[in-house]
Design an enzyme around this catalytic site. Sequence first.
Site, PDB file in Angstrom:
ATOM      1  N   HIS A 266      -5.302  11.740  11.999  1.00 50.78           N
ATOM      2  CA  HIS A 266      -4.265  12.530  10.671  1.00 50.78           C
ATOM      3  C   HIS A 266      -4.221  13.982  10.718  1.00 50.78           C
ATOM      4  O   HIS A 266      -4.666  15.010  10.938  1.00 50.78           O
ATOM      5  CB  HIS A 266      -5.036  11.874   9.307  1.00 50.78           C
ATOM      6  CG  HIS A 266      -5.172  10.437   9.794  1.00 50.78           C
ATOM      7  ND1 HIS A 266      -5.690   9.653  10.231  1.00 50.78           N
ATOM      8  CD2 HIS A 266      -5.361  10.077   8.315  1.00 50.78           C
ATOM      9  CE1 HIS A 266      -5.621   8.240   9.468  1.00 50.78           C
ATOM     10  NE2 HIS A 266      -5.441   8.535   8.334  1.00 50.78           N
TER      11      HIS A 266
ATOM     12  N   HIS B 184      -6.284   1.429   8.308  1.00 49.16           N
ATOM     13  CA  HIS B 184      -8.177   1.279   7.843  1.00 49.16           C
ATOM     14  C   HIS B 184      -8.363   0.220   7.649  1.00 49.16           C
ATOM     15  O   HIS B 184      -7.601  -0.050   6.660  1.00 49.16           O
ATOM     16  CB  HIS B 184      -7.965   2.666   7.355  1.00 49.16           C
ATOM     17  CG  HIS B 184      -7.719   3.933   7.396  1.00 49.16           C
ATOM     18  ND1 HIS B 184      -8.086   4.908   7.756  1.00 49.16           N
ATOM     19  CD2 HIS B 184      -6.274   4.532   7.399  1.00 49.16           C
ATOM     20  CE1 HIS B 184      -7.626   5.827   7.843  1.00 49.16           C
ATOM     21  NE2 HIS B 184      -5.785   6.166   7.524  1.00 49.16           N
TER      22      HIS B 184
ATOM     23  N   HIS C 262      -0.953   2.547  11.901  1.00 51.30           N
ATOM     24  CA  HIS C 262      -2.017   3.253  11.117  1.00 51.30           C
ATOM     25  C   HIS C 262      -2.512   2.631   9.839  1.00 51.30           C
ATOM     26  O   HIS C 262      -1.781   2.106   8.950  1.00 51.30           O
ATOM     27  CB  HIS C 262      -0.608   4.360  10.607  1.00 51.30           C
ATOM     28  CG  HIS C 262      -1.188   5.702   9.572  1.00 51.30           C
ATOM     29  ND1 HIS C 262      -1.163   6.792   9.296  1.00 51.30           N
ATOM     30  CD2 HIS C 262      -2.898   5.228   8.883  1.00 51.30           C
ATOM     31  CE1 HIS C 262      -2.020   7.254   8.495  1.00 51.30           C
ATOM     32  NE2 HIS C 262      -3.122   6.192   8.708  1.00 51.30           N
TER      33      HIS C 262
ATOM     34  N   ASP D 182      -1.162   1.906   5.813  1.00 52.30           N
ATOM     35  CA  ASP D 182      -2.429   3.217   5.542  1.00 52.30           C
ATOM     36  C   ASP D 182      -3.690   1.804   5.122  1.00 52.30           C
ATOM     37  O   ASP D 182      -4.564   1.936   5.757  1.00 52.30           O
ATOM     38  CB  ASP D 182      -1.878   4.137   5.057  1.00 52.30           C
ATOM     39  CG  ASP D 182      -2.884   5.411   4.670  1.00 52.30           C
ATOM     40  OD1 ASP D 182      -3.744   5.159   6.036  1.00 52.30           O
ATOM     41  OD2 ASP D 182      -3.005   6.327   4.197  1.00 52.30           O
ATOM     42  N   ASP D 183      -3.712   1.828   4.466  1.00 48.65           N
ATOM     43  CA  ASP D 183      -4.535   1.674   2.828  1.00 48.65           C
ATOM     44  C   ASP D 183      -4.119   0.478   2.008  1.00 48.65           C
ATOM     45  O   ASP D 183      -4.518   0.991   0.550  1.00 48.65           O
ATOM     46  CB  ASP D 183      -5.507   2.542   2.325  1.00 48.65           C
ATOM     47  CG  ASP D 183      -6.358   3.944   2.856  1.00 48.65           C
ATOM     48  OD1 ASP D 183      -7.043   3.305   3.753  1.00 48.65           O
ATOM     49  OD2 ASP D 183      -5.516   4.487   3.488  1.00 48.65           O
TER      50      ASP D 183
ATOM     51  N   GLU E  62      -0.342  15.182   6.103  1.00 51.79           N
ATOM     52  CA  GLU E  62      -0.349  13.968   5.087  1.00 51.79           C
ATOM     53  C   GLU E  62      -0.474  15.063   4.016  1.00 51.79           C
ATOM     54  O   GLU E  62       0.735  15.360   2.876  1.00 51.79           O
ATOM     55  CB  GLU E  62      -1.703  13.200   5.282  1.00 51.79           C
ATOM     56  CG  GLU E  62      -1.840  12.309   4.251  1.00 51.79           C
ATOM     57  CD  GLU E  62      -2.639  11.251   3.523  1.00 51.79           C
ATOM     58  OE1 GLU E  62      -3.994  12.241   4.654  1.00 51.79           O
ATOM     59  OE2 GLU E  62      -2.953   9.999   3.140  1.00 51.79           O
TER      60      GLU E  62
HETATM   61  N1  ADE Z   1      -9.086   7.511   5.632  1.00 48.35           N
HETATM   62  C1  ADE Z   1      -8.414   6.461   4.012  1.00 48.35           C
HETATM   63  N2  ADE Z   1      -7.412   6.701   4.199  1.00 48.35           N
HETATM   64  C2  ADE Z   1      -7.396   7.771   4.633  1.00 48.35           C
HETATM   65  C3  ADE Z   1      -5.318   8.944   4.543  1.00 48.35           C
HETATM   66  N3  ADE Z   1      -4.845   7.924   3.491  1.00 48.35           N
HETATM   67  N4  ADE Z   1      -5.601  10.249   4.961  1.00 48.35           N
HETATM   68  C4  ADE Z   1      -7.141   9.876   5.380  1.00 48.35           C
HETATM   69  N5  ADE Z   1      -7.831   9.113   5.419  1.00 48.35           N
HETATM   70  C5  ADE Z   1      -7.813   8.707   5.020  1.00 48.35           C
HETATM   71 ZN    ZN Z   2      -4.499   6.836   7.703  1.00 45.11          ZN
END
Ligand code: ADE
Ligand code: ZN
Length: 341
Positions: free
Chosen positions: A190, A12, A10, A271-272, A193
């Site tokens: 997703h 991005h 997971h 994630d990011d 969340e």
């Molecule tokens: N796009 C990038 N990060 C995300 C996240 N945590 N949740 C939904 N969309 C995303």
């Molecule tokens: Zn994500």
Amino acid sequence: MATLPKVELHLHIEGTLEPELVMELARAGGITLPYRDADELRARYAFDDLQSFLDIYYENLVVLRGRGDFAQLAHAYAARAHEAGVVHAEVFFDPQAHLVRGVPLVDVVDGLVDGFEQARAEFGITADLIACFLRDRPVTEALTTLDELIALEAPIIGVGLDSAEVGNPASRFAEVFDRAKRAGLRSVAHAGEEGGPDSIRQALDDLGVERIDHGIRSIDDPLLLSRLADQRTRLTICPLSNVHLNAVADIASHPLPALIEAGLHVTINSDDPAYFGGYIDRNYDVVVDAFGLDDEAVAALAHNAVDASFLPDTRKREIRTRIDEWLSVPESGAVPGRLRW
Ligand code: ADE
Ligand code: ZN
């Protein structure tokens, strides 16, 4: 100290765009930004919720314009992930976020492939691409984007669904996921969340996805929890992301231990990472510290990610052996603790 071999499921790629790279690409491309330096940009990274993060995440994409920019982004992530012990990553990208800015899809895909190919040659790390559809944009746009990816013969292994969850139900995208599956693609989404248990049910029932990204709100619904445990649905959990986006109050109140106790198949991911204070190694570290995981528990999490990946069995076996080797070496890193399988 040996590094635990990890699979990341997971991630991005746009969320790995570090402020320093934003500034560098802006300078190289002659793009004027509303902040002087990387520190000033980083100072804006205090988020109330998912939407306040997405606003900055999309804004920063302005610096990604050509094939070389995407190659540089992919290579930078792979180099950092390699340091963190990642041996394989299944990497999300957001085609629509680039198409709407006039960047040709072929440049996005070819650039990412260039960057990951170079990283594979240098570090041995492998990566597969998953194209995510933006759930806050029209379904028709997702359909044409999928058709374009298929026409390009883009080397993607699957499709996903991301962006603003609340108010944008997964069920609207049933036709997109149906078409993707008929094209032989794997699928993830997703869900859970910020959205509740129903959002997770929709991803499973209406899209038929094979993994749930996040899924932490399943903790609110005992029936759903039993279902996820019984059918071995894989969850890709991102602890630091959940803290930074206020999906949980703090790491101590993260439902990870409760999800494990309930028998769910969970994995740890970043994630990011450019926005949430760390890459996958730091995500493992924070859950080890917060929940006192011992080495066996940590290795079990790493094994879960191998099992949940879309890798062929031969490569899965190879990575499992490396995880078991890590575990067999004493003092391999994690602290002795309470939570065991
Ligand atoms: N796009 C990038 N990060 C995300 C996240 N945590 N949740 C939904 N969309 C995303
Ligand atoms: Zn994500």
